[in-house]
Design an enzyme around this catalytic site. Structure first.
Site, PDB file in Angstrom:
ATOM      1  N   SER A  46       4.919   1.727  -0.257  1.00 62.18           N
ATOM      2  CA  SER A  46       3.867   2.727  -0.028  1.00 62.18           C
ATOM      3  C   SER A  46       3.812   3.130   1.433  1.00 62.18           C
ATOM      4  CB  SER A  46       2.504   2.174  -0.460  1.00 62.18           C
ATOM      5  OG  SER A  46       2.270   0.883   0.099  1.00 62.18           O
ATOM      6  N   ASP A  84       8.344  -5.211  -1.250  1.00 56.86           N
ATOM      7  CA  ASP A  84       9.007  -4.331  -2.215  1.00 56.86           C
ATOM      8  C   ASP A  84      10.482  -4.172  -1.878  1.00 56.86           C
ATOM      9  OD1 ASP A  84       7.089  -3.469  -4.087  1.00 56.86           O
ATOM     10  OD2 ASP A  84       6.257  -2.019  -2.677  1.00 56.86           O
ATOM     11  N   LYS A 112       9.431  -7.812  -4.753  1.00 51.45           N
ATOM     12  CA  LYS A 112       8.874  -7.097  -5.908  1.00 51.45           C
ATOM     13  C   LYS A 112       9.858  -6.042  -6.379  1.00 51.45           C
ATOM     14  CE  LYS A 112       5.070  -4.426  -5.583  1.00 51.45           C
ATOM     15  NZ  LYS A 112       5.522  -3.090  -6.078  1.00 51.45           N
ATOM     16  N   GLU A 181       0.127  -1.560 -12.782  1.00 52.65           N
ATOM     17  CA  GLU A 181      -0.480  -0.423 -12.086  1.00 52.65           C
ATOM     18  C   GLU A 181      -0.833   0.690 -13.065  1.00 52.65           C
ATOM     19  OE1 GLU A 181       0.281   2.680  -8.362  1.00 52.65           O
ATOM     20  OE2 GLU A 181       1.659   1.009  -8.694  1.00 52.65           O
TER      21      GLU A 181
END
Length: 266
Positions: A46, A84, A112, A181
């Protein structure tokens, strides 16, 4: 306070205490968040959107993820660090394994991966190598073009059935944690009860084992001036960023966040 480990998170799931997780990209915020009691720091791709200004996470490189992981490691005071794997890491199992090793060397405690049951092979290989994996299901931002935008996943029964099956398959492959999510709250609760590993939610209701938000979102910071439905601005009523982060941790732990208004119906 002792360092948070995977064993700590498993114990929290078993005891029913919620896990507080926040994204983090630098040393100062890592220090602040870990001191405030955040259990898990997510070095999320993100950062491509909130730090770099892109409209998706796709342009972020794995080397950038390693750089920010190292920054977070230097400031961290005992939280578990999850990083991530970048979109570019997914084109082959060999690339995934190599990039995961790079992130672990940079300071991650877990990596992740976004995707469904097809991730079973790389997850199993990583687990054999001693690399803990958090599997990410539901709205997976790296697949935003396939989904046609940032949309709730799992509302149709066929989708819901697939997500349940994927969660179980990835746990069996060796995933140590699961992130859901933007899925209906009822579905997230079913999946949380169906697996033994900790389940973290974002836009997935209050029944998961923990919650995660993007740090900038929960501090009321946005490039667009709009926040997703599942976000609460924790800066409201607080005098400082450390106080806002501590308020977030308390709200997750006492299950006052998320409220029903932050979740999605089937």
């Amino acid at each position: 306070m002792p360092d948070v480990t995977l064993t700590t998170l498993q114990g929290l799931k078993q005891s029913g205490e919620k896990i507080a997780m926040l994204t983090c990209y630098d040393a100062t915020f890592a220090h602040t968040a870990s001191q405030a009691g955040v259990d898990v720091l997510l070095v999320g791709d993100s950062l491509g959107m909130v730090l770099q200004g892109h409209d998706s996470t796709l342009p972020v490189s794995n080397e950038e993820m390693a750089y920010h992981t190292a920054c977070v490691k230097r400031g961290n005071k005992g939280s578990l660090i999850v990083t991530d794997l970048a979109f570019e890491s997914s084109h082959s199992v060999a690339q995934t394994l190599a990039d995961a090793v790079r992130l672990m060397q940079a300071g991650a405690h877990m990596v992740k991966l976004e995707g469904g049951a097809w991730l079973a092979e790389p997850i199993a290989r990583l687990a054999q190598m001693g690399v803990p994996v958090c599997a990410h299901l539901g709205l997976t931002p790296q697949a935003v073009n396939l989904f046609g935008g940032f949309k709730v996943q799992g509302r149709q029964e066929t989708q819901a059935r697939q997500l349940r099956a994927d969660a179980i398959a990835l746990e069996q492959a060796g995933a140590a944690m699961l992130l859901l999510e933007c899925v209906p709250s009822v579905l997230a609760e079913e999946i949380t009860q169906a697996v033994k590993i900790p389940v973290i939610g974002i836009g997935a209701g209050a029944a998961t084992d923990g919650q995660v938000l993007v740090m900038h979102d929960m501090l009321g910071l946005s490039l667009t001036g709009r926040s997703p439905k599942f976000v609460k601005d924790f800066m409201q009523g607080q005098e400082s960023i450390p106080a806002a982060i501590a308020a977030y941790v308390r709200a997750v732990k006492d299950v006052s966040f998320p409220a029903a208004e932050h979740g999605f119906n089937a």
